[in-house]
Scaffold this motif. Structure first.
Motif, PDB file in Angstrom:
ATOM      1  N   GLU A 177       0.832  -1.189   0.000  1.00 59.74           N
ATOM      2  CA  GLU A 177       0.000   0.000   0.000  1.00 59.74           C
ATOM      3  C   GLU A 177       0.877   1.253   0.000  1.00 59.74           C
ATOM      4  O   GLU A 177       1.872   1.315   0.720  1.00 59.74           O
ATOM      5  N   HIS A 178       0.481   2.225  -0.804  1.00 58.60           N
ATOM      6  CA  HIS A 178       1.125   3.537  -0.934  1.00 58.60           C
ATOM      7  C   HIS A 178       2.463   3.524  -1.666  1.00 58.60           C
ATOM      8  O   HIS A 178       3.077   4.566  -1.817  1.00 58.60           O
ATOM      9  N   GLU A 179       2.924   2.372  -2.109  1.00 59.77           N
ATOM     10  CA  GLU A 179       4.234   2.398  -2.760  1.00 59.77           C
ATOM     11  C   GLU A 179       4.110   2.646  -4.270  1.00 59.77           C
ATOM     12  O   GLU A 179       3.026   2.572  -4.848  1.00 59.77           O
ATOM     13  N   ILE A 180       5.225   2.981  -4.878  1.00 53.78           N
ATOM     14  CA  ILE A 180       5.295   3.044  -6.332  1.00 53.78           C
ATOM     15  C   ILE A 180       6.134   1.859  -6.777  1.00 53.78           C
ATOM     16  O   ILE A 180       7.317   1.754  -6.448  1.00 53.78           O
ATOM     17  N   ARG A 181       5.498   0.955  -7.481  1.00 51.18           N
ATOM     18  CA  ARG A 181       6.120  -0.300  -7.859  1.00 51.18           C
ATOM     19  C   ARG A 181       6.320  -0.265  -9.367  1.00 51.18           C
ATOM     20  O   ARG A 181       5.341  -0.079 -10.113  1.00 51.18           O
ATOM     21  N   ALA A 182       7.539  -0.406  -9.825  1.00 51.23           N
ATOM     22  CA  ALA A 182       7.763  -0.358 -11.267  1.00 51.23           C
ATOM     23  C   ALA A 182       7.897  -1.762 -11.827  1.00 51.23           C
ATOM     24  O   ALA A 182       8.390  -2.669 -11.153  1.00 51.23           O
ATOM     25  N   ILE A 183       7.413  -1.935 -13.058  1.00 53.73           N
ATOM     26  CA  ILE A 183       7.673  -3.173 -13.796  1.00 53.73           C
ATOM     27  C   ILE A 183       8.501  -2.786 -15.009  1.00 53.73           C
ATOM     28  O   ILE A 183       8.083  -1.917 -15.784  1.00 53.73           O
ATOM     29  N   ILE A 184       9.668  -3.377 -15.130  1.00 53.12           N
ATOM     30  CA  ILE A 184      10.489  -3.060 -16.293  1.00 53.12           C
ATOM     31  C   ILE A 184      10.852  -4.344 -17.028  1.00 53.12           C
ATOM     32  O   ILE A 184      10.609  -5.450 -16.541  1.00 53.12           O
ATOM     33  N   GLY A 185      11.434  -4.171 -18.194  1.00 50.78           N
ATOM     34  CA  GLY A 185      11.820  -5.325 -19.002  1.00 50.78           C
ATOM     35  C   GLY A 185      11.862  -4.931 -20.464  1.00 50.78           C
ATOM     36  O   GLY A 185      11.253  -3.937 -20.843  1.00 50.78           O
ATOM     37  N   PRO A 186      12.592  -5.709 -21.278  1.00 52.70           N
ATOM     38  CA  PRO A 186      12.690  -5.390 -22.710  1.00 52.70           C
ATOM     39  C   PRO A 186      11.329  -5.512 -23.413  1.00 52.70           C
ATOM     40  O   PRO A 186      10.377  -6.019 -22.827  1.00 52.70           O
ATOM     41  N   ASN A 187      11.289  -5.090 -24.659  1.00 53.96           N
ATOM     42  CA  ASN A 187      10.049  -5.207 -25.431  1.00 53.96           C
ATOM     43  C   ASN A 187       9.577  -6.657 -25.484  1.00 53.96           C
ATOM     44  O   ASN A 187      10.385  -7.564 -25.649  1.00 53.96           O
ATOM     45  N   GLY A 188       8.268  -6.826 -25.315  1.00 53.61           N
ATOM     46  CA  GLY A 188       7.705  -8.171 -25.397  1.00 53.61           C
ATOM     47  C   GLY A 188       7.943  -9.018 -24.161  1.00 53.61           C
ATOM     48  O   GLY A 188       7.665 -10.215 -24.149  1.00 53.61           O
ATOM     49  N   ILE A 233       4.690   0.869 -15.456  1.00 55.46           N
ATOM     50  CA  ILE A 233       5.598   0.289 -16.455  1.00 55.46           C
ATOM     51  C   ILE A 233       6.302   1.449 -17.125  1.00 55.46           C
ATOM     52  O   ILE A 233       5.646   2.416 -17.530  1.00 55.46           O
ATOM     53  N   GLU A 234       7.611   1.381 -17.223  1.00 53.58           N
ATOM     54  CA  GLU A 234       8.304   2.490 -17.859  1.00 53.58           C
ATOM     55  C   GLU A 234       9.625   2.027 -18.446  1.00 53.58           C
ATOM     56  O   GLU A 234      10.321   1.190 -17.864  1.00 53.58           O
ATOM     57  N   HIS A 235       9.946   2.563 -19.621  1.00 59.15           N
ATOM     58  CA  HIS A 235      11.212   2.200 -20.261  1.00 59.15           C
ATOM     59  C   HIS A 235      12.354   3.127 -19.856  1.00 59.15           C
ATOM     60  O   HIS A 235      13.510   2.747 -19.896  1.00 59.15           O
ATOM     61  N   ASP A 236      11.990   4.361 -19.505  1.00 58.11           N
ATOM     62  CA  ASP A 236      13.028   5.333 -19.161  1.00 58.11           C
ATOM     63  C   ASP A 236      13.625   5.005 -17.792  1.00 58.11           C
ATOM     64  O   ASP A 236      13.009   5.209 -16.745  1.00 58.11           O
TER      65      ASP A 236
END
Ligand SMILES: Nc1ncnc2c1ncn2[C@@H]1O[C@H](COP(=O)(O)OP(=O)(O)OP(=O)(O)O)[C@@H](O)[C@H]1O
Ligand SMILES: [Mg+2]
Lengths: 262, 358
Positions: free
Chosen positions: A36-47, A216-219
């Motif tokens: 709760e309240h966190e910013i969770r990123a999902i990253i990874g190459p295309n596809g 989700i972010e690429h940068d």
């Protein structure tokens, strides 16, 4: 990095999720949680399966295997309606606004689940319908102010430049007053200034409204800057999970990003 | 008065959410109502009422119904004629089988029957779209064409489904003369058009448009496609059904199933395309256009022909009609899918900025 915020308990728990399209394995036994309240990123190459993951959480895709636990509720089969009811909102990688409607109307649709007036009341703009419409309009105007898009509120979204459309997409999700907000590449295709604005909005939403965010972010710069924890996917598998620094130092992650193994 | 919204600042959302937020538009609307309710009855001839005004009003109502479904919710229908027929024959049955059934009651029950059928025949829209949905609604058309021709109960055993109704009245007021019929239809249309406008700017209308524009995104914010689509079919068919009942009761007085054939379905669809999809006002434009064009051609073409020394037959006139409709539909579908209504609003926008175009 983010002083006062208190990260809470696990609000979203994904257990052993697998999703395939015919022979294509988009996700293979993925598990991770969001607090709760966190910013969770999902990253990874295309596809890698990032968007597929968000689609599973928001009930757009049905995984063949696994379970979603959200706020203590177990969902073997999530669907969009249940997800919306439970307080899950999202934006789309390829903007999915309602092209023929104005900015205002697009954001107003985010309030649909909260509007209760029946058909006849709406047809005759009758007490409850009118009151409801005004109350929700006021709320939507707050969001419009927050996103600094007052000047375009009556413009059909189809006529807006890309960066502003992304903002409206966020506005529509915010209008749902979600407990968790899933953002699929909110900054893709933006210039530096637009990216800064968008980061600021995301941080403010997280900070002021306490909304949990999955991003989700690429940068990489942005991801390292604003997220609390990061999940890394590659070819549908989870290859890393932890703080930005830990993830950045993970050799498997470095390899996936350099493309050495593929 | 110059057409401007400058200086008309809205101080509340209520003011901003009025149907016609611009003062000049409100005056124009009021003027239009005065002309329609007072001017036309004073000035018109019986012929004009029968040939133009009454059909125009009823078809406008039907076109609004079709527009709610096609223009606002993005579903296709080739069965509007059938829903008019259901409205007309259901209203007929209610009024002959139930003693003392008032006219308004019969019309509304006709509309509700059509709404129920709309839900049944709209159900395929939950699974299929585009061409397949068009086929499903076309099936409704052929089914009801057949049913009203062959199932004797629906038509009270009348041969070939031809029925008639007379001595219309509303609370003691006779609806017999063309002026009375005109005013009756006009009143109903005014109420229905207002309700349609309200629906389209309320939650339900936004749900329809959301489903039309991007259904995945609509579902994600909690809009249920089933509710949105079936409510659009129901409301649309209700409007079309009431229009059908009016067409039978008020305009024709006696009719047979052919009055609501597939031609009618196409005609209504054309009105919406030409008038403007997703615009209540466009429905009026479309209906006016389709009612007036044949009459206009009938008068003008022979006269034009004489000028250049040609005699133009009635057959040629009706061929010309088809050709012009065809050309216009292709034009609007390709160049301006929002029809006359969009041309109109573009014109207004220009006027708002005139004489300084920037
Ligand atoms: N609806 C679908 N039908 C078939 N295959 C799909 C579908 N959606 C995703 N996939 C496949 O699943 C895999 C993962 O796709 P996904 O869109 O989740 O990747 P992503 O990580 O979001 O990539 P990107 O960074 O390019 O957005 C890809 O191989 C993709 O082709
Ligand atoms: Mg993606």
């Amino acid at each position: 990095m983010m002083g006062e915020r208190v990260i809470g308990d696990v609000i979203l728990d994904l257990r052993n999720i697998s999703l395939a399209f015919g022979g294509v394995k988009a996700l293979t036994e993925i598990s991770f949680d969001v607090r709760e309240h966190e910013i969770r990123a999902i990253i990874g190459p295309n596809g890698a399966g990032k968007s597929s993951m968000l689609n599973v959480i928001s009930g757009v895709y049905r995984p063949q295997q696994g379970e979603i636990v959200f706020h203590g509720e177990h969902f073997a089969r999530m669907n969009s309606y249940k997800a919306a009811k439970a307080g899950i909102a999202r934006t789309f990688q390829n903007i999915a606004l309602f092209k023929g409607m104005s900015v205002l109307d697009n954001i107003m649709t985010g309030r649909t689940l909260m509007m209760k007036a029946n058909l006849l009341q709406q047809a005759f703009w009758w007490g409850p319908a009118r009151r409801e419409e005004l109350a929700h309009r006021a709320k939507v105007e707050e969001i419009i102010d927050f996103l600094e898009i007052q000047h375009i509120r009556k413009t059909p979204v189809g006529r807006l430049p890309y960066g502003l459309q992304k903002r409206v997409d966020l506005g529509r999700a915010l209008a749902m007053e979600p407990r968790i907000l899933l953002l699929d590449e909110p900054m893709a295709g933006m210039n530096v200034e637009e990216k800064q604005d968008m980061s600021r909005f995301i941080l403010d939403v997280n900070d002021q409204m306490g909304t949990t965010i999955v991003l989700i972010e690429h940068d990489m710069g942005v991801v390292m800057d604003i997220s609390d924890r990061v999940v890394v996917l590659d070819y549908g598998k989870k290859i890393g999970d932890g703080s930005p620094d830990a993830v950045r130092a993970n050799p498997e992650v470095i390899q996936a990003y350099l493309g050495a193994s593929h | 008065m110059i057409y401007r919204e400058n200086g008309q600042f809205k101080t509340s959302y209520a003011a901003d959410q009025q149907i016609f937020p611009i003062v000049q538009d409100r005056w124009a609307m009021l003027l239009l109502l005065v002309v329609a309710f007072v001017g036309v009855p004073l000035l018109s001839s019986e012929y004009l009422f029968r040939a133009i005004f009454i059909p125009f009003l009823i078809l406008s109502l039907a076109a609004i119904g079709v527009n709610l479904l096609v223009g606002y919710c993005g579903q296709i229908t080739l069965g509007a004629g059938a829903f008019m027929a259901v409205g007309a024959y259901a209203a007929y049955n209610f009024s002959i089988r139930i003693d003392g059934m008032p006219l308004l009651g019969a019309l509304l029950l006709g509309g509700l029957s059509a709404a129920a059928m709309g839900i049944v025949f709209g159900a395929p829209s939950l699974r299929v779209r585009g061409l397949y949905l068009a086929m499903a609604t076309l099936a409704a058309q052929f089914f009801w064409d057949w049913a009203f021709l062959r199932i004797k109960w629906f038509t009270n055993d009348a041969p070939s489904g031809s029925v008639s109704i007379s001595h219309l009245q509303v609370m003691g007021w006779p609806i017999e003369s063309p002026v009375e019929k005109y005013l009756f239809c006009l009143t109903l249309l005014a109420v229905f058009a207002l309700a349609a406008k309200n629906l389209t700017r309320s939650s339900i209308g936004r749900q329809w448009m959301a489903i039309r524009d991007m259904d995945v995104a609509a579902e994600v914010i909690g809009i249920r496609p089933m509710f949105a689509k079936l409510s659009a079919f129901a409301v649309s068919s209700f409007y079309v059904g009431v229009a059908g009942a009016l067409w039978g009761f008020v305009h024709l007085s006696s009719w047979e199933p052919a009055a609501f054939s597939v031609d009618r379905s196409f005609q209504l669809l054309f009105m919406v395309i030409i008038g403007g999809m997703g615009s209540i006002m466009g429905s009026f434009f479309g209906a006016a256009f389709i009612v007036v064009l044949p009459i206009f051609l009938n008068q003008m073409l022979p006269w034009l022909g004489e000028l250049v020394g040609l005699s133009i037959s009635t057959a040629a006139v009706s061929h010309a009609e088809f050709m012009i409709f065809g050309a216009l539909i292709v034009f609007f579908l390709i160049v301006e899918p929002h029809g006359i209504a969009r041309l109109w609003s573009t014109g207004k926008e220009k006027l708002r900025l005139w004489p300084f175009p920037h």
